[in-house]
Design a protein around this motif. Structure first.
Motif, PDB file in Angstrom:
ATOM      1  N   ALA A   1      14.759  -8.591   2.507  1.00 32.69           N
ATOM      2  CA  ALA A   1      15.501  -9.466   3.411  1.00 32.69           C
ATOM      3  C   ALA A   1      15.884  -8.689   4.670  1.00 32.69           C
ATOM      4  CB  ALA A   1      16.750 -10.009   2.727  1.00 32.69           C
ATOM      5  N   TYR A   2      15.618  -9.302   5.831  1.00 29.03           N
ATOM      6  CA  TYR A   2      15.903  -8.678   7.119  1.00 29.03           C
ATOM      7  C   TYR A   2      16.603  -9.684   8.020  1.00 29.03           C
ATOM      8  CZ  TYR A   2      12.086  -5.597   5.550  1.00 29.03           C
ATOM      9  OH  TYR A   2      11.275  -4.762   4.820  1.00 29.03           O
ATOM     10  N   ASN A   3      17.239  -9.143   9.057  1.00 30.23           N
ATOM     11  CA  ASN A   3      17.725  -9.913  10.210  1.00 30.23           C
ATOM     12  C   ASN A   3      18.569 -11.122   9.788  1.00 30.23           C
ATOM     13  OD1 ASN A   3      16.243  -8.137  11.818  1.00 30.23           O
ATOM     14  ND2 ASN A   3      14.443  -9.458  11.815  1.00 30.23           N
TER      15      ASN A   3
ATOM     16  N   TYR B   1       5.750 -13.302   5.984  1.00 24.92           N
ATOM     17  CA  TYR B   1       7.152 -13.471   6.354  1.00 24.92           C
ATOM     18  C   TYR B   1       7.530 -14.948   6.266  1.00 24.92           C
ATOM     19  CZ  TYR B   1       7.218  -8.720   8.240  1.00 24.92           C
ATOM     20  OH  TYR B   1       7.149  -7.352   8.384  1.00 24.92           O
ATOM     21  N   GLU B   2       8.812 -15.174   5.964  1.00 24.48           N
ATOM     22  CA  GLU B   2       9.369 -16.524   5.963  1.00 24.48           C
ATOM     23  C   GLU B   2      10.757 -16.492   6.593  1.00 24.48           C
ATOM     24  OE1 GLU B   2       9.465 -18.589   2.278  1.00 24.48           O
ATOM     25  OE2 GLU B   2       7.291 -18.504   1.954  1.00 24.48           O
TER      26      GLU B   2
ATOM     27  N   THR C   1      15.362 -13.540   7.679  1.00 30.66           N
ATOM     28  CA  THR C   1      13.918 -13.335   7.542  1.00 30.66           C
ATOM     29  C   THR C   1      13.648 -12.587   6.247  1.00 30.66           C
ATOM     30  OG1 THR C   1      13.656 -13.226   9.937  1.00 30.66           O
ATOM     31  CG2 THR C   1      11.852 -12.376   8.607  1.00 30.66           C
ATOM     32  N   ILE C   2      12.683 -13.076   5.483  1.00 35.25           N
ATOM     33  CA  ILE C   2      12.304 -12.415   4.230  1.00 35.25           C
ATOM     34  C   ILE C   2      10.820 -12.081   4.279  1.00 35.25           C
ATOM     35  CG2 ILE C   2      14.110 -13.490   2.847  1.00 35.25           C
ATOM     36  CD1 ILE C   2      12.004 -15.491   1.854  1.00 35.25           C
ATOM     37  N   TYR C   3      10.473 -11.031   3.544  1.00 34.07           N
ATOM     38  CA  TYR C   3       9.073 -10.589   3.472  1.00 34.07           C
ATOM     39  C   TYR C   3       8.699 -10.399   2.003  1.00 34.07           C
ATOM     40  CZ  TYR C   3       4.916  -7.659   3.930  1.00 34.07           C
ATOM     41  OH  TYR C   3       3.647  -7.152   3.825  1.00 34.07           O
TER      42      TYR C   3
ATOM     43  N   PHE D   1      -1.279 -17.256 -10.955  1.00 29.59           N
ATOM     44  CA  PHE D   1       0.053 -17.523 -11.503  1.00 29.59           C
ATOM     45  C   PHE D   1       1.077 -16.503 -11.003  1.00 29.59           C
ATOM     46  CE2 PHE D   1       3.278 -16.812 -14.794  1.00 29.59           C
ATOM     47  CZ  PHE D   1       3.822 -18.081 -14.895  1.00 29.59           C
ATOM     48  N   PHE D   2       0.707 -15.211 -11.018  1.00 33.33           N
ATOM     49  CA  PHE D   2       1.670 -14.177 -10.641  1.00 33.33           C
ATOM     50  C   PHE D   2       1.776 -13.990  -9.132  1.00 33.33           C
ATOM     51  CE2 PHE D   2       0.770 -12.850 -15.042  1.00 33.33           C
ATOM     52  CZ  PHE D   2       2.075 -12.750 -15.508  1.00 33.33           C
ATOM     53  N   LEU D   3       0.723 -14.286  -8.390  1.00 29.79           N
ATOM     54  CA  LEU D   3       0.742 -14.056  -6.952  1.00 29.79           C
ATOM     55  C   LEU D   3       0.937 -15.328  -6.141  1.00 29.79           C
ATOM     56  CD1 LEU D   3      -2.084 -11.389  -6.541  1.00 29.79           C
ATOM     57  CD2 LEU D   3       0.368 -11.048  -6.855  1.00 29.79           C
ATOM     58  N   PHE D   4       1.104 -16.451  -6.786  1.00 29.46           N
ATOM     59  CA  PHE D   4       1.343 -17.691  -6.041  1.00 29.46           C
ATOM     60  C   PHE D   4       2.752 -17.655  -5.451  1.00 29.46           C
ATOM     61  CE2 PHE D   4       2.568 -22.131  -5.575  1.00 29.46           C
ATOM     62  CZ  PHE D   4       1.467 -22.625  -4.883  1.00 29.46           C
ATOM     63  N   PRO D   5       2.902 -17.893  -4.141  1.00 28.33           N
ATOM     64  CA  PRO D   5       4.242 -17.814  -3.529  1.00 28.33           C
ATOM     65  C   PRO D   5       5.174 -18.890  -4.070  1.00 28.33           C
ATOM     66  CG  PRO D   5       2.504 -17.726  -1.863  1.00 28.33           C
ATOM     67  CD  PRO D   5       1.841 -18.130  -3.146  1.00 28.33           C
ATOM     68  N   ARG D   6       6.357 -18.453  -4.441  1.00 29.15           N
ATOM     69  CA  ARG D   6       7.402 -19.353  -4.900  1.00 29.15           C
ATOM     70  C   ARG D   6       8.582 -19.302  -3.935  1.00 29.15           C
ATOM     71  NH1 ARG D   6       4.714 -17.402  -9.245  1.00 29.15           N
ATOM     72  NH2 ARG D   6       4.250 -18.823 -10.975  1.00 29.15           N
ATOM     73  N   SER D   7       9.530 -20.179  -4.160  1.00 30.07           N
ATOM     74  CA  SER D   7      10.629 -20.327  -3.216  1.00 30.07           C
ATOM     75  C   SER D   7      11.624 -19.184  -3.347  1.00 30.07           C
ATOM     76  CB  SER D   7      11.342 -21.667  -3.439  1.00 30.07           C
ATOM     77  OG  SER D   7      11.863 -21.713  -4.762  1.00 30.07           O
ATOM     78  N   VAL D   8      12.220 -18.842  -2.221  1.00 29.62           N
ATOM     79  CA  VAL D   8      13.348 -17.910  -2.146  1.00 29.62           C
ATOM     80  C   VAL D   8      14.520 -18.694  -1.570  1.00 29.62           C
ATOM     81  CG1 VAL D   8      14.220 -15.752  -1.200  1.00 29.62           C
ATOM     82  CG2 VAL D   8      11.816 -15.947  -1.835  1.00 29.62           C
TER      83      VAL D   8
END
Length: 252
Positions: free
Chosen positions: A148-150, A224-225, A217-219, A102-109
């Motif tokens: 957040a990068y680039n 990375y996404e 780019t986000i990490y 539940f806590f480590l499942f990737p969610r949307s940014v």
């Protein structure tokens, strides 16, 4: 003299009986054990222990080679509350794994436009320079921080690139929060027609149409996404504007 010899004989007989007692085996032989156990068991129902050889003790050095046999009705083979312990262990493992997922499942940014904060217009001789400050929202729906990068932004006016900006280190977004980020993009209008249009004094409002293409780019959570966003904005290229106004999303 006769009395003395009789005492000596008695003592000799007594010592002889002691010697006989010394040679008497502590553990009876096989025949003796079979005869002694004949009252409770028939002959042939019991056999001597092949490992301890009738001594009742394990030979030194053979502790790791011998195997102890436990009866099937021994209570040690049936511990109490075994099913309860197993059920509790399985339940705890399921709860822990569910919480971890539940806590480590990737969610949307999400990257969403907010407004044009300001636009400052400069009029050099042969072109128009506009510094536009835009505001973005970065929404983090995860239970982990996001870096957040680039940030790369490209401004187009009818398929013509009029401004670009690139920012390496953008910001950090805390878990389950929204961060507002402002950035400045310089727009350089070198086209003669646009230059004359923005500098024409007779026009009360000089509307400039811009199409912004953004990528970032986000990490987070060890991966990375790449996020992308397209939006439109209208500014007055003939005068300064410090009144924020909303940006518009592109048509479907």
């Amino acid at each position: 003299m006769g009395a003395v010899s009789s005492r000596c004989d008695a003592g000799h007989q007594h010592s002889g009986s002691d010697q006989n007692n010394d040679h008497t085996p502590i553990i009876e032989d096989d025949d003796g054990r079979k005869q002694s156990s004949s009252g409770g068991h028939r002959s042939g129902e019991t056999v001597p222990c092949p490992t301890c050889q009738g001594t009742g003790r394990i030979p030194r050095g053979q502790e790791s080679k011998l195997v102890a046999v436990i009866p099937c009705n021994d209570q040690r083979l049936r511990p109490r509350h075994t099913k309860l312990y197993v059920a509790v262990s399985v339940g705890v493992c399921l709860v822990i794994s569910t919480l971890v997922l539940f806590f480590l499942f990737p969610r949307s940014v999400l990257l969403s436009p907010v407004a044009v904060k300001s636009s400052l217009v400069y009029f050099p001789d042969k072109y128009v320079l506009i510094d536009i400050t835009n505001v973005l929202n970065i929404t983090n729906n995860n239970y982990a921080p996001v870096q957040a990068y680039n940030l790369s932004v490209q401004a187009l006016n009818f398929e013509t690139v009029v401004g670009t900006v690139s920012i390496k280190n953008v910001t950090s977004v805390r878990p389950r929060s929204v961060t507002t980020y402002s950035f400045l993009i310089p727009v350089n209008l070198t086209d003669p027609n646009l230059n004359n249009y923005c500098k024409k004094v007779s026009l009360p409002v000089h509307i400039l149409y811009l199409h912004l293409q953004m990528s970032m780019t986000i990490y987070y959570l060890a991966h990375y996404e790449q996020l992308s966003l397209e939006t439109y904005e209208f500014i007055d290229c003939g005068a300064n504007s410090t009144t924020p106004h909303q940006m518009q999303t592109p048509p479907p």
